[in-house]
Design a protein around this motif. Structure first.
Motif, PDB file in Angstrom:
ATOM      1  N   LEU A  92     -10.154  -0.601  -3.422  1.00 56.21           N
ATOM      2  CA  LEU A  92      -9.443   0.133  -2.940  1.00 56.21           C
ATOM      3  C   LEU A  92      -9.813   1.636  -3.760  1.00 56.21           C
ATOM      4  O   LEU A  92      -9.927   1.712  -4.916  1.00 56.21           O
ATOM      5  CB  LEU A  92      -8.154   0.144  -3.113  1.00 56.21           C
ATOM      6  CG  LEU A  92      -7.117  -0.955  -2.235  1.00 56.21           C
ATOM      7  CD1 LEU A  92      -7.712  -2.405  -2.580  1.00 56.21           C
ATOM      8  CD2 LEU A  92      -5.653  -0.916  -2.851  1.00 56.21           C
ATOM      9  N   HIS A  93      -9.860   2.719  -2.935  1.00 58.23           N
ATOM     10  CA  HIS A  93      -9.878   4.013  -3.334  1.00 58.23           C
ATOM     11  C   HIS A  93      -8.780   4.824  -3.110  1.00 58.23           C
ATOM     12  O   HIS A  93      -8.558   4.905  -1.799  1.00 58.23           O
ATOM     13  CB  HIS A  93     -11.473   4.617  -2.685  1.00 58.23           C
ATOM     14  CG  HIS A  93     -12.627   3.913  -3.424  1.00 58.23           C
ATOM     15  ND1 HIS A  93     -13.248   4.259  -4.492  1.00 58.23           N
ATOM     16  CD2 HIS A  93     -13.397   3.118  -2.630  1.00 58.23           C
ATOM     17  CE1 HIS A  93     -14.364   3.431  -4.592  1.00 58.23           C
ATOM     18  NE2 HIS A  93     -14.481   2.931  -3.422  1.00 58.23           N
ATOM     19  N   ARG A  94      -8.221   5.193  -4.009  1.00 54.57           N
ATOM     20  CA  ARG A  94      -7.214   6.113  -3.887  1.00 54.57           C
ATOM     21  C   ARG A  94      -7.074   7.445  -4.562  1.00 54.57           C
ATOM     22  O   ARG A  94      -7.567   7.739  -5.615  1.00 54.57           O
ATOM     23  CB  ARG A  94      -5.669   5.259  -4.235  1.00 54.57           C
ATOM     24  CG  ARG A  94      -4.290   6.414  -4.041  1.00 54.57           C
ATOM     25  CD  ARG A  94      -3.257   5.261  -4.370  1.00 54.57           C
ATOM     26  NE  ARG A  94      -3.190   5.416  -5.802  1.00 54.57           N
ATOM     27  CZ  ARG A  94      -3.170   4.158  -6.668  1.00 54.57           C
ATOM     28  NH1 ARG A  94      -3.499   3.024  -6.202  1.00 54.57           N
ATOM     29  NH2 ARG A  94      -2.909   4.292  -7.914  1.00 54.57           N
ATOM     30  N   LEU A 154       0.833  -1.134   0.024  1.00 56.19           N
ATOM     31  CA  LEU A 154      -0.096  -0.070  -0.087  1.00 56.19           C
ATOM     32  C   LEU A 154       0.881   1.217   0.177  1.00 56.19           C
ATOM     33  O   LEU A 154       1.225   1.615   0.954  1.00 56.19           O
ATOM     34  CB  LEU A 154      -0.845  -0.073   1.190  1.00 56.19           C
ATOM     35  CG  LEU A 154      -2.019  -1.092   1.343  1.00 56.19           C
ATOM     36  CD1 LEU A 154      -2.990  -0.957   2.541  1.00 56.19           C
ATOM     37  CD2 LEU A 154      -3.056  -0.797   0.059  1.00 56.19           C
ATOM     38  N   GLU A 172      -3.807   8.868  -0.207  1.00 56.17           N
ATOM     39  CA  GLU A 172      -4.808   8.336   0.780  1.00 56.17           C
ATOM     40  C   GLU A 172      -5.590   7.206   0.170  1.00 56.17           C
ATOM     41  O   GLU A 172      -6.058   7.414  -0.865  1.00 56.17           O
ATOM     42  CB  GLU A 172      -5.948   9.370   1.183  1.00 56.17           C
ATOM     43  CG  GLU A 172      -5.212  10.801   1.836  1.00 56.17           C
ATOM     44  CD  GLU A 172      -6.572  11.652   2.204  1.00 56.17           C
ATOM     45  OE1 GLU A 172      -7.657  11.508   1.606  1.00 56.17           O
ATOM     46  OE2 GLU A 172      -6.135  12.812   2.967  1.00 56.17           O
ATOM     47  N   GLU A 173      -5.713   6.238   0.914  1.00 54.12           N
ATOM     48  CA  GLU A 173      -6.233   4.879   0.441  1.00 54.12           C
ATOM     49  C   GLU A 173      -7.185   4.209   1.335  1.00 54.12           C
ATOM     50  O   GLU A 173      -6.898   4.228   2.582  1.00 54.12           O
ATOM     51  CB  GLU A 173      -5.160   3.879  -0.143  1.00 54.12           C
ATOM     52  CG  GLU A 173      -5.446   2.753  -0.846  1.00 54.12           C
ATOM     53  CD  GLU A 173      -4.582   2.626  -1.964  1.00 54.12           C
ATOM     54  OE1 GLU A 173      -4.903   2.298  -3.177  1.00 54.12           O
ATOM     55  OE2 GLU A 173      -3.472   2.574  -1.488  1.00 54.12           O
ATOM     56  N   SER A 223      -4.341  10.458  -4.992  1.00 48.28           N
ATOM     57  CA  SER A 223      -2.806  10.880  -4.995  1.00 48.28           C
ATOM     58  C   SER A 223      -2.687  12.313  -5.202  1.00 48.28           C
ATOM     59  O   SER A 223      -3.372  12.983  -6.088  1.00 48.28           O
ATOM     60  CB  SER A 223      -1.984  10.055  -6.022  1.00 48.28           C
ATOM     61  OG  SER A 223      -2.245   8.639  -6.176  1.00 48.28           O
TER      62      SER A 223
END
Length: 233
Positions: free
Chosen positions: A201-203, A75, A174-175, A205
């Motif tokens: 997963l929601h990320r 991660l 943020e993930e 950047s």
């Protein structure tokens, strides 16, 4: 508190799986049920849980086999390509969609743009050693990256393109990780059943100045992939 019988059987079955070794065929369900002294329904439940755990893999018309170990992804803000190659695997991508669409309110907030502004949408199936393991959809503001379609090989590394060709410097991300059930379309793209647990997963950047770079939605097969994070006080 009593322990469900299928869980007891599952625990014993793990010993059988470990003794068989990677890629070996599991004995037929009826044989195992007789050997363990339980019903076929109980044995089926135990096998299903080991499939969901990634310890076994069912092949339609062929049987059930001991699965290869899960891929463990960090991660972190690293390239999917580089992360897999570092583990000795061969990465690949298949493009599903590469288009533009207006940002809704949620997407606009994540990318720091006005609602309705155009964004690039790049949806790809992720492969490891020829097997589909994930479905990744990345959104980037067209205003910030107007030349993206001209410079990006959509089957290659987006991370590498952004850093090497467009001068982006990743700063932080943020993930959010959660478990979900795939839609029929997602399950078909990942060659999985809808009952198979998925990791979503929601990320978001950001670059070194704190400006949003991308919003990413990544769906991974729970039987093929795990994630690791380094925690510090």
């Amino acid at each position: 508190m009593s322990v469900p019988l299928h869980y007891v059987v599952k625990t014993r079955l793990v010993e059988v799986v470990e003794g068989l070794g990677e890629g070996a065929a599991l004995p037929p369900e009826r044989v195992l049920a007789k050997e363990f002294g339980v019903s076929r329904w109980t044995m089926r439940q135990a096998i299903r849980e080991l499939i969901a755990d990634g310890r076994l893999r069912a092949r339609q018309g062929q049987g059930t086999f001991v699965a290869t170990p899960k891929l463990v992804q960090p991660l972190a803000l690293v390239s999917y390509t580089e992360a897999l190659r570092a583990q000795g695997h061969t990465p690949a991508r298949e493009v599903v969609e590469f288009d533009e669409l207006p940002a809704d309110a949620v997407l606009a907030d994540r990318l720091g743009i006005a609602e309705g502004e155009p964004v690039h949408r790049l949806e790809r199936v992720l492969f490891a050693d020829g097997q589909p393991i994930g479905l990744e959809t990345t959104y980037l503001a067209v205003e910030r990256f107007p030349t993206l379609k001209a410079v990006l090989d959509p089957t290659g590394s987006l991370y590498r393109c952004l850093t090497d060709q467009l001068g982006v410097r990743f700063g932080e991300g943020e993930e959010l990780v959660e478990t979900v059930i795939a839609t029929p379309r997602e399950a078909e793209l990942l060659k999985a059943t809808q009952s198979l647990p998925m990791l979503l997963l929601h990320r978001t950047s950001r670059d070194t100045a704190g400006r949003p770079i991308e919003a990413v939605r990544s769906l991974y097969r729970g039987d093929r992939v795990g994630f690791r994070a380094t925690l510090r006080p």
